[in-house]
Design a protein around this motif. Structure first.
Motif, PDB file in Angstrom:
ATOM      1  N   LEU A   1      -7.626   5.687   5.801  1.00 15.12           N
ATOM      2  CA  LEU A   1      -6.769   5.128   4.754  1.00 15.12           C
ATOM      3  C   LEU A   1      -6.504   3.651   4.979  1.00 15.12           C
ATOM      4  CD1 LEU A   1      -4.140   7.964   4.181  1.00 15.12           C
ATOM      5  CD2 LEU A   1      -5.990   7.270   2.662  1.00 15.12           C
ATOM      6  N   GLY A   2      -6.266   3.264   6.222  1.00  7.69           N
ATOM      7  CA  GLY A   2      -6.022   1.858   6.518  1.00  7.69           C
ATOM      8  C   GLY A   2      -7.227   0.988   6.218  1.00  7.69           C
ATOM      9  N   ILE A   3      -8.400   1.459   6.579  1.00  5.02           N
ATOM     10  CA  ILE A   3      -9.618   0.672   6.334  1.00  5.02           C
ATOM     11  C   ILE A   3      -9.950   0.626   4.848  1.00  5.02           C
ATOM     12  CG2 ILE A   3     -12.109   0.642   6.724  1.00  5.02           C
ATOM     13  CD1 ILE A   3     -11.527   1.523   9.590  1.00  5.02           C
ATOM     14  N   ILE A   4      -9.798   1.740   4.151  1.00  2.00           N
ATOM     15  CA  ILE A   4     -10.060   1.747   2.702  1.00  2.00           C
ATOM     16  C   ILE A   4      -9.077   0.822   1.980  1.00  2.00           C
ATOM     17  CG2 ILE A   4      -9.932   3.173   0.612  1.00  2.00           C
ATOM     18  CD1 ILE A   4     -11.143   5.445   2.231  1.00  2.00           C
ATOM     19  N   GLY A   5      -7.807   0.890   2.352  1.00  2.29           N
ATOM     20  CA  GLY A   5      -6.814  -0.003   1.747  1.00  2.29           C
ATOM     21  C   GLY A   5      -7.131  -1.465   1.999  1.00  2.29           C
ATOM     22  N   SER A   6      -7.618  -1.764   3.193  1.00  2.00           N
ATOM     23  CA  SER A   6      -7.984  -3.147   3.518  1.00  2.00           C
ATOM     24  C   SER A   6      -9.175  -3.614   2.696  1.00  2.00           C
ATOM     25  CB  SER A   6      -8.303  -3.260   5.002  1.00  2.00           C
ATOM     26  OG  SER A   6      -7.168  -2.952   5.761  1.00  2.00           O
ATOM     27  N   PHE A   7     -10.156  -2.757   2.530  1.00  2.00           N
ATOM     28  CA  PHE A   7     -11.316  -3.141   1.724  1.00  2.00           C
ATOM     29  C   PHE A   7     -10.943  -3.309   0.252  1.00  2.00           C
ATOM     30  CE2 PHE A   7     -14.254  -1.358   5.099  1.00  2.00           C
ATOM     31  CZ  PHE A   7     -14.641  -2.611   5.530  1.00  2.00           C
ATOM     32  N   ILE A   8     -10.052  -2.468  -0.241  1.00  2.00           N
ATOM     33  CA  ILE A   8      -9.602  -2.629  -1.631  1.00  2.00           C
ATOM     34  C   ILE A   8      -8.821  -3.934  -1.787  1.00  2.00           C
ATOM     35  CG2 ILE A   8      -8.103  -1.690  -3.428  1.00  2.00           C
ATOM     36  CD1 ILE A   8      -8.857   1.093  -2.444  1.00  2.00           C
ATOM     37  N   GLY A   9      -7.956  -4.249  -0.822  1.00  2.00           N
ATOM     38  CA  GLY A   9      -7.214  -5.515  -0.861  1.00  2.00           C
ATOM     39  C   GLY A   9      -8.137  -6.719  -0.792  1.00  2.00           C
TER      40      GLY A   9
ATOM     41  N   LEU B   1      -4.596 -16.112  -0.935  1.00  2.00           N
ATOM     42  CA  LEU B   1      -5.084 -15.991   0.434  1.00  2.00           C
ATOM     43  C   LEU B   1      -4.035 -15.342   1.329  1.00  2.00           C
ATOM     44  CD1 LEU B   1      -7.371 -16.770   2.452  1.00  2.00           C
ATOM     45  CD2 LEU B   1      -6.019 -18.803   2.928  1.00  2.00           C
ATOM     46  N   LEU B   2      -2.797 -15.784   1.220  1.00  2.00           N
ATOM     47  CA  LEU B   2      -1.738 -15.246   2.070  1.00  2.00           C
ATOM     48  C   LEU B   2      -1.322 -13.839   1.676  1.00  2.00           C
ATOM     49  CD1 LEU B   2       0.565 -18.340   2.534  1.00  2.00           C
ATOM     50  CD2 LEU B   2      -0.921 -17.285   4.223  1.00  2.00           C
ATOM     51  N   LEU B   3      -1.411 -13.519   0.407  1.00  2.00           N
ATOM     52  CA  LEU B   3      -0.868 -12.245  -0.048  1.00  2.00           C
ATOM     53  C   LEU B   3      -1.926 -11.183  -0.343  1.00  2.00           C
ATOM     54  CD1 LEU B   3       1.913 -13.687  -2.320  1.00  2.00           C
ATOM     55  CD2 LEU B   3       2.154 -12.780  -0.025  1.00  2.00           C
ATOM     56  N   PHE B   4      -3.194 -11.510  -0.229  1.00  2.00           N
ATOM     57  CA  PHE B   4      -4.256 -10.508  -0.379  1.00  2.00           C
ATOM     58  C   PHE B   4      -5.140 -10.435   0.860  1.00  2.00           C
ATOM     59  CE2 PHE B   4      -4.372 -10.353  -5.200  1.00  2.00           C
ATOM     60  CZ  PHE B   4      -4.016  -9.032  -5.244  1.00  2.00           C
ATOM     61  N   PHE B   5      -5.658 -11.583   1.282  1.00  2.00           N
ATOM     62  CA  PHE B   5      -6.640 -11.577   2.360  1.00  2.00           C
ATOM     63  C   PHE B   5      -5.998 -11.339   3.727  1.00  2.00           C
ATOM     64  CE2 PHE B   5      -9.541 -13.737   5.344  1.00  2.00           C
ATOM     65  CZ  PHE B   5     -10.634 -12.925   5.150  1.00  2.00           C
ATOM     66  N   VAL B   6      -4.890 -11.983   4.007  1.00  2.00           N
ATOM     67  CA  VAL B   6      -4.220 -11.800   5.300  1.00  2.00           C
ATOM     68  C   VAL B   6      -3.753 -10.348   5.478  1.00  2.00           C
ATOM     69  CG1 VAL B   6      -2.255 -12.523   6.704  1.00  2.00           C
ATOM     70  CG2 VAL B   6      -3.630 -14.227   5.537  1.00  2.00           C
ATOM     71  N   PRO B   7      -3.131  -9.718   4.475  1.00  2.00           N
ATOM     72  CA  PRO B   7      -2.797  -8.299   4.653  1.00  2.00           C
ATOM     73  C   PRO B   7      -4.019  -7.409   4.837  1.00  2.00           C
ATOM     74  CG  PRO B   7      -1.495  -9.202   2.890  1.00  2.00           C
ATOM     75  CD  PRO B   7      -2.495 -10.248   3.264  1.00  2.00           C
ATOM     76  N   SER B   8      -5.136  -7.768   4.210  1.00  2.00           N
ATOM     77  CA  SER B   8      -6.354  -6.982   4.415  1.00  2.00           C
ATOM     78  C   SER B   8      -6.809  -7.071   5.862  1.00  2.00           C
ATOM     79  CB  SER B   8      -7.466  -7.474   3.502  1.00  2.00           C
ATOM     80  OG  SER B   8      -7.141  -7.248   2.165  1.00  2.00           O
ATOM     81  N   CYS B   9      -6.758  -8.261   6.419  1.00  2.00           N
ATOM     82  CA  CYS B   9      -7.126  -8.422   7.830  1.00  2.00           C
ATOM     83  C   CYS B   9      -6.149  -7.678   8.734  1.00  2.00           C
ATOM     84  CB  CYS B   9      -7.161  -9.896   8.194  1.00  2.00           C
ATOM     85  SG  CYS B   9      -8.474 -10.804   7.383  1.00  2.00           S
ATOM     86  N   LEU B  10      -4.866  -7.778   8.431  1.00  2.00           N
ATOM     87  CA  LEU B  10      -3.869  -7.041   9.221  1.00  2.00           C
ATOM     88  C   LEU B  10      -4.065  -5.533   9.104  1.00  2.00           C
ATOM     89  CD1 LEU B  10      -0.587  -9.026   8.553  1.00  2.00           C
ATOM     90  CD2 LEU B  10      -1.774  -8.771  10.725  1.00  2.00           C
ATOM     91  N   GLY B  11      -4.440  -5.073   7.924  1.00  2.00           N
ATOM     92  CA  GLY B  11      -4.679  -3.645   7.728  1.00  2.00           C
ATOM     93  C   GLY B  11      -5.861  -3.145   8.536  1.00  2.00           C
ATOM     94  N   ILE B  12      -6.926  -3.925   8.568  1.00  2.00           N
ATOM     95  CA  ILE B  12      -8.092  -3.523   9.363  1.00  2.00           C
ATOM     96  C   ILE B  12      -7.743  -3.525  10.847  1.00  2.00           C
ATOM     97  CG2 ILE B  12     -10.380  -4.281  10.125  1.00  2.00           C
ATOM     98  CD1 ILE B  12     -10.972  -5.035   7.249  1.00  2.00           C
TER      99      ILE B  12
ATOM    100  N   PHE C   1      -2.959   0.195  -5.220  1.00  2.00           N
ATOM    101  CA  PHE C   1      -3.693   1.090  -4.319  1.00  2.00           C
ATOM    102  C   PHE C   1      -3.684   0.616  -2.862  1.00  2.00           C
ATOM    103  CE2 PHE C   1      -6.463   3.368  -7.662  1.00  2.00           C
ATOM    104  CZ  PHE C   1      -5.506   4.361  -7.766  1.00  2.00           C
ATOM    105  N   PRO C   2      -3.945  -0.669  -2.572  1.00  2.00           N
ATOM    106  CA  PRO C   2      -3.871  -1.074  -1.161  1.00  2.00           C
ATOM    107  C   PRO C   2      -2.492  -0.834  -0.557  1.00  2.00           C
ATOM    108  CG  PRO C   2      -4.898  -2.801  -2.444  1.00  2.00           C
ATOM    109  CD  PRO C   2      -4.408  -1.776  -3.408  1.00  2.00           C
ATOM    110  N   LEU C   3      -1.460  -1.049  -1.359  1.00  2.00           N
ATOM    111  CA  LEU C   3      -0.095  -0.820  -0.864  1.00  2.00           C
ATOM    112  C   LEU C   3       0.113   0.641  -0.486  1.00  2.00           C
ATOM    113  CD1 LEU C   3       1.856  -2.876  -3.533  1.00  2.00           C
ATOM    114  CD2 LEU C   3       1.464  -3.506  -1.170  1.00  2.00           C
ATOM    115  N   TYR C   4      -0.346   1.534  -1.348  1.00  2.00           N
ATOM    116  CA  TYR C   4      -0.202   2.958  -1.050  1.00  2.00           C
ATOM    117  C   TYR C   4      -0.966   3.345   0.214  1.00  2.00           C
ATOM    118  CZ  TYR C   4       1.274   3.197  -5.958  1.00  2.00           C
ATOM    119  OH  TYR C   4       1.894   3.004  -7.152  1.00  2.00           O
TER     120      TYR C   4
ATOM    121  N   ALA D   1       0.753   4.760   3.581  1.00  2.00           N
ATOM    122  CA  ALA D   1       0.394   6.111   4.023  1.00  2.00           C
ATOM    123  C   ALA D   1      -0.201   6.087   5.428  1.00  2.00           C
ATOM    124  CB  ALA D   1      -0.593   6.743   3.046  1.00  2.00           C
ATOM    125  N   SER D   2      -1.044   5.118   5.701  1.00  2.00           N
ATOM    126  CA  SER D   2      -1.639   5.008   7.028  1.00  2.00           C
ATOM    127  C   SER D   2      -0.586   4.695   8.082  1.00  2.00           C
ATOM    128  CB  SER D   2      -2.722   3.924   7.008  1.00  2.00           C
ATOM    129  OG  SER D   2      -3.311   3.792   8.266  1.00  2.00           O
TER     130      SER D   2
END
Length: 131
Positions: free
Chosen positions: A17-25, A64-75, A112-115, A119-120
């Motif tokens: 879930l964390g990796i899928i959310g990061s890829f969606i973000g 960049l700060l609100l989409f890409f950085v959270p994606s990196c943090l999620g991964i 979806f990335p937020l969910y 969840a993760s």
């Protein structure tokens, strides 16, 4: 009475879930940010172009700060099994998810990335508490 969970299955689910959310973000960052970069420049009004470029740079940093950085943090949080990185990714994505969801009328898809982050993170927290 404490709920017993199979930690291997939930651990794999939390990582997935964390990796899928990061890829969606990251996809949303690419989708909302990158196509604007390739827009043709209007040459007739220099002041209009300057204003557009300045406002574009502000949007660029916000996305960049609100989409890409959270994606990196999620991964990072999913791979290293750290729930606090996923909670941080959720909190960082929340403002832009609300803004774009309200602006684009695509509330379900932008969230979806937020969910997935939430969840993760909750699954990682449950696994950690059980151990």
């Amino acid at each position: 009475m404490q709920l017993k969970i199979n930690s291997k299955i939930f651990l794999r689910l939390a990582i997935l879930l964390g990796i899928i959310g990061s890829f969606i973000g990251a996809y949303y960052w690419w989708n909302f940010h990158i196509p604007d970069f390739w827009m043709p420049n209007e040459r007739e009004n220099l002041l209009k172009n300057l204003y557009r470029e300045t406002s574009y740079r502000q949007y660029e940093m916000a996305y960049l700060l609100l989409f890409f950085v959270p994606s990196c943090l999620g991964i990072i949080g999913a791979v290293f099994k750290k729930a606090h990185f996923l909670y941080l990714a959720f909190l960082l994505s929340l403002p832009v998810g609300e803004y774009i969801g309200f602006k684009a009328h695509s509330i379900n898809f932008v969230h979806f990335p937020l969910y997935f982050y939430l969840a993760s993170a909750i699954l990682f927290s449950m696994i950690k508490k059980q151990k």
